[in-house]
Design a protein around this motif. Structure first.
Motif, PDB file in Angstrom:
ATOM      1  N   LEU A  97       0.681  -1.202  -0.046  1.00 51.47           N
ATOM      2  CA  LEU A  97       0.073  -0.084   0.016  1.00 51.47           C
ATOM      3  C   LEU A  97       0.948   1.179  -0.061  1.00 51.47           C
ATOM      4  O   LEU A  97       0.420   2.248  -0.629  1.00 51.47           O
ATOM      5  N   SER A  98       1.931   1.275   0.923  1.00 51.52           N
ATOM      6  CA  SER A  98       3.005   2.526   0.616  1.00 51.52           C
ATOM      7  C   SER A  98       3.348   2.516  -0.467  1.00 51.52           C
ATOM      8  O   SER A  98       3.610   3.729  -1.116  1.00 51.52           O
ATOM      9  N   ALA A  99       3.769   1.425  -1.339  1.00 50.38           N
ATOM     10  CA  ALA A  99       4.156   1.641  -2.727  1.00 50.38           C
ATOM     11  C   ALA A  99       3.240   2.012  -3.636  1.00 50.38           C
ATOM     12  O   ALA A  99       3.513   3.038  -4.628  1.00 50.38           O
ATOM     13  N   LYS A 100       2.055   1.650  -3.568  1.00 53.80           N
ATOM     14  CA  LYS A 100       0.827   1.983  -4.482  1.00 53.80           C
ATOM     15  C   LYS A 100       0.317   3.285  -4.302  1.00 53.80           C
ATOM     16  O   LYS A 100       0.194   3.921  -5.382  1.00 53.80           O
ATOM     17  N   LEU A 101       0.303   3.705  -3.177  1.00 51.95           N
ATOM     18  CA  LEU A 101      -0.059   5.059  -2.823  1.00 51.95           C
ATOM     19  C   LEU A 101       0.590   6.118  -2.755  1.00 51.95           C
ATOM     20  O   LEU A 101       0.477   7.345  -2.397  1.00 51.95           O
ATOM     21  N   GLY A 102       1.930   5.967  -2.276  1.00 50.82           N
ATOM     22  CA  GLY A 102       2.922   6.723  -1.868  1.00 50.82           C
ATOM     23  C   GLY A 102       2.729   7.394  -0.475  1.00 50.82           C
ATOM     24  O   GLY A 102       2.990   8.419   0.134  1.00 50.82           O
ATOM     25  N   LEU A 103       2.184   6.427   0.362  1.00 47.35           N
ATOM     26  CA  LEU A 103       1.562   6.846   1.721  1.00 47.35           C
ATOM     27  C   LEU A 103       2.872   6.566   2.706  1.00 47.35           C
ATOM     28  O   LEU A 103       3.552   5.448   2.618  1.00 47.35           O
ATOM     29  N   ARG A 104       3.053   7.586   3.732  1.00 44.27           N
ATOM     30  CA  ARG A 104       3.975   7.128   4.815  1.00 44.27           C
ATOM     31  C   ARG A 104       2.968   6.077   5.580  1.00 44.27           C
ATOM     32  O   ARG A 104       1.977   5.981   5.849  1.00 44.27           O
ATOM     33  N   THR A 105       3.537   5.075   5.835  1.00 39.25           N
ATOM     34  CA  THR A 105       3.238   3.990   6.644  1.00 39.25           C
ATOM     35  C   THR A 105       4.162   3.348   7.828  1.00 39.25           C
ATOM     36  O   THR A 105       5.326   3.441   7.670  1.00 39.25           O
ATOM     37  N   ILE A 106       3.508   2.763   8.544  1.00 39.75           N
ATOM     38  CA  ILE A 106       4.282   2.050   9.799  1.00 39.75           C
ATOM     39  C   ILE A 106       3.584   0.450  10.183  1.00 39.75           C
ATOM     40  O   ILE A 106       2.301   0.813  10.018  1.00 39.75           O
ATOM     41  N   ASP A 107       4.365  -0.300  10.005  1.00 41.39           N
ATOM     42  CA  ASP A 107       3.881  -1.615  10.381  1.00 41.39           C
ATOM     43  C   ASP A 107       4.112  -1.880  11.823  1.00 41.39           C
ATOM     44  O   ASP A 107       5.048  -1.843  12.476  1.00 41.39           O
ATOM     45  N   VAL A 108       2.764  -2.222  12.395  1.00 40.35           N
ATOM     46  CA  VAL A 108       2.801  -2.499  13.766  1.00 40.35           C
ATOM     47  C   VAL A 108       2.029  -3.936  14.028  1.00 40.35           C
ATOM     48  O   VAL A 108       1.159  -4.344  13.291  1.00 40.35           O
ATOM     49  N   GLY A 109       1.919  -4.406  15.144  1.00 41.01           N
ATOM     50  CA  GLY A 109       0.986  -5.716  15.567  1.00 41.01           C
ATOM     51  C   GLY A 109       0.921  -5.857  16.843  1.00 41.01           C
ATOM     52  O   GLY A 109       1.936  -5.887  17.686  1.00 41.01           O
ATOM     53  N   ASN A 110       0.083  -6.639  17.353  1.00 40.05           N
ATOM     54  CA  ASN A 110       0.092  -7.256  18.821  1.00 40.05           C
ATOM     55  C   ASN A 110       0.867  -8.430  18.893  1.00 40.05           C
ATOM     56  O   ASN A 110       1.044  -9.163  17.902  1.00 40.05           O
ATOM     57  N   PRO A 111       1.503  -8.800  19.860  1.00 37.92           N
ATOM     58  CA  PRO A 111       2.456  -9.964  19.890  1.00 37.92           C
ATOM     59  C   PRO A 111       1.611 -11.044  20.096  1.00 37.92           C
ATOM     60  O   PRO A 111       0.697 -11.228  20.882  1.00 37.92           O
ATOM     61  N   GLN A 112       2.193 -12.367  19.615  1.00 32.84           N
ATOM     62  CA  GLN A 112       1.427 -13.578  19.824  1.00 32.84           C
ATOM     63  C   GLN A 112       2.195 -14.777  19.855  1.00 32.84           C
ATOM     64  O   GLN A 112       3.106 -14.640  19.119  1.00 32.84           O
ATOM     65  N   LEU A 113       1.598 -15.914  20.154  1.00 35.64           N
ATOM     66  CA  LEU A 113       2.328 -16.987  20.106  1.00 35.64           C
ATOM     67  C   LEU A 113       1.508 -18.053  19.363  1.00 35.64           C
ATOM     68  O   LEU A 113       0.593 -17.862  18.746  1.00 35.64           O
ATOM     69  N   SER A 114       2.194 -19.116  18.646  1.00 41.27           N
ATOM     70  CA  SER A 114       1.596 -20.077  17.781  1.00 41.27           C
ATOM     71  C   SER A 114       0.888 -19.498  16.491  1.00 41.27           C
ATOM     72  O   SER A 114      -0.304 -19.869  16.050  1.00 41.27           O
ATOM     73  N   MET A 115       1.654 -18.525  16.137  1.00 43.74           N
ATOM     74  CA  MET A 115       0.854 -17.723  14.928  1.00 43.74           C
ATOM     75  C   MET A 115       0.638 -18.688  13.660  1.00 43.74           C
ATOM     76  O   MET A 115       1.379 -19.681  13.388  1.00 43.74           O
TER      77      MET A 115
END
Length: 466
Positions: free
Chosen positions: A411-429
């Motif tokens: 999405l960052s590449a498609k739209l030229g958006l400032r982007t940050i990748d985040v997520g909650n931590p988990q086990l057994s993904m």
């Protein structure tokens, strides 16, 4: 350690066995909160400042947005994006299998699941059924979609007894096509269908009858379906201090739920000159290349259609160049679950980057741009986190380990958006039964809520060169 949102979150997980259900549940919450549903094939007319809207595509992706009370065309967007799909087993178009007195169902693997975790589990069935019905008023045949959830254990994939495979505890290997075929029942207990459906010979009659009952129709009204297996064991809060959530589909219904709740909770809309957006895509687990995935025009369409209509007077987008300035004033939080450090496999994490459950939202970074995080977007999120009182954790993969990716880079590449990748931590993904921290759910909601409320202030203070 049960949090204020955790029970609601567990209920959302329970009610969302497939992306179809997750999107419908999100839409129900949005309608109840006063969001107006738009249709992609219709004109949106005039959008109102301070008003809230949403629309869906394929029943598996959803975009919701709130127009700030001080919005003017060309202003930016505060976006939180996630995805609704998870690895699972899907019923094949021709699923009927019969072997040695057993009725079995052919399934197809979707995404990169930990497939051995699906053995010896009670498996239920849910998804979308296409039903053909004759209208009582017009007499015309109508095609409609119905969501079903057969929430009882009707399928199972048994393991082989240890007496017949003494090496099973050394290395459990199996063939995904042959040994990953669920048992539906015994051939001696098969029943006959009332009526005949398209493809009756492709599926067991007992399976079609169960699907028809769940869809409240006759078997011969079923035209087609998209059905997924899922773990019949209900999601729950666990741990001695109730500090965990155990469930399927935590990746990525956790972030989907947090984004939804944040959009609903965010205040001060009247003073906001921006547009707040929540977008939940389908098909991230298989690369996002679909009409309703992140590689589609879903988010592009939403942005363009908002920009094309002024809150005061509808105008054509071509009359003024507003898209580039608006995107330059926007920020995307790409929210996808992260890997918590595993106490039995601590060496799989980089020594200084070991996210803990209930330790806060994880910021994901990769020098090879598998994540879209930059120093600018990290600095912005730290300001948001400080204002929200939410701790952040950092994650990078080891140099000798492959790195996954998310919707962020594309999405960052498609739209030229400032982007940050985040997520909650988990086990057994990607297991059939995953674990995350109960407290982390509240923390993510608080972080995203504060982002929605404060992005316009932070953006106004950013140097133009950034």
């Amino acid at each position: 350690m049960a949090t204020s949102h955790v029970q609601s979150f567990v209920q959302f997980l329970t009610a969302s066995p497939t992306p179809f259900h997750a999107v419908e549940n999100a839409a129900t919450r949005l309608r109840a909160a006063g969001f107006r549903q738009l249709r992609e094939k219709q004109s949106w007319g005039e959008l109102q400042a301070g008003a809230s809207y949403f629309w869906t595509r394929n029943g598996t992706s959803i975009v919701a947005f709130v127009v700030g009370g001080r919005y003017q065309r060309g202003n930016g967007f505060a976006i939180v994006g996630a995805h609704t799909d998870s690895p699972c087993l899907k019923i094949k178009p021709c699923s009927k299998r019969t072997k040695l007195g057993y009725q079995q169902v052919g399934v197809e693997t979707y995404g990169g699941g930990i497939w051995h975790s699906w053995f010896d589990r009670d498996l239920a069935l849910a998804g979308r059924v296409m039903v053909q019905q004759k209208s009582q008023t017009s007499g015309h045949t109508k095609l409609e979609a119905r969501l079903i959830n057969i929430d009882r254990p009707i399928l199972r994939i048994p393991t082989l007894a240890i007496h017949l495979d003494r090496s099973v505890n050394d290395t459990f290997k199996f063939n995904n096509e042959i040994q990953l075929t669920p048992i539906l029942g015994l051939t001696s207990s098969s029943t006959s269908c009332s009526g005949s459906a398209a493809g009756t010979t492709d599926h067991h009659e007992a399976l079609l009858q169960a699907v028809a009952e769940a869809a409240a129709c006759r078997v011969d009204a079923i035209v087609d379906f998209e059905l997924s297996l899922y773990d019949a064991q209900a999601p729950c809060v666990g741990g001695l201090q109730r500090e965990f959530v155990h469930s399927a589909r935590l990746d990525n219904l956790t972030m989907s739920y947090c984004a939804l709740e944040a959009l609903l909770a965010a205040e001060h809309v009247a003073d906001d000159p921006m547009v707040r957006v929540m977008v939940l895509f389908d098909n991230e687990e298989i690369g996002s290349v679909s009409a309703h995935g992140a590689a589609s025009n879903l988010l592009v369409t939403a942005i363009q259609r908002v920009l094309a209509v002024d809150v005061a007077s509808p105008k054509s987008l071509s009359q003024t160049d507003t898209q580039a300035p608006a995107l330059a004033r926007s920020l995307l939080i790409s929210a996808d679950m992260a890997h918590a450090v595993h106490p039995n496999y601590a060496d799989r994490h980089e020594d200084e980057h070991r996210p803990q459950l209930n330790g806060g939202v994880v910021v994901k970074q990769n020098a090879n741009q598998r994540y879209a995080t930059t120093s600018v977007t990290r600095a912005v999120l730290r300001r948001v986190a400080d204002a929200a009182g939410v701790p952040l954790q950092d994650f990078v993969v080891r140099n000798d380990s492959p790195c996954g990716s998310t919707i962020g880079p594309m999405l960052s590449a498609k739209l030229g958006l400032r982007t940050i990748d985040v997520g909650n931590p988990q086990l057994s993904m990607h297991s059939i039964r995953e674990t995350c921290g109960a407290a982390d759910v509240d923390l993510a909601i608080r972080l995203f809520t504060t982002f929605y409320e404060q992005w316009h202030r932070i953006e106004a203070e950013l140097d133009d060169a950034l």
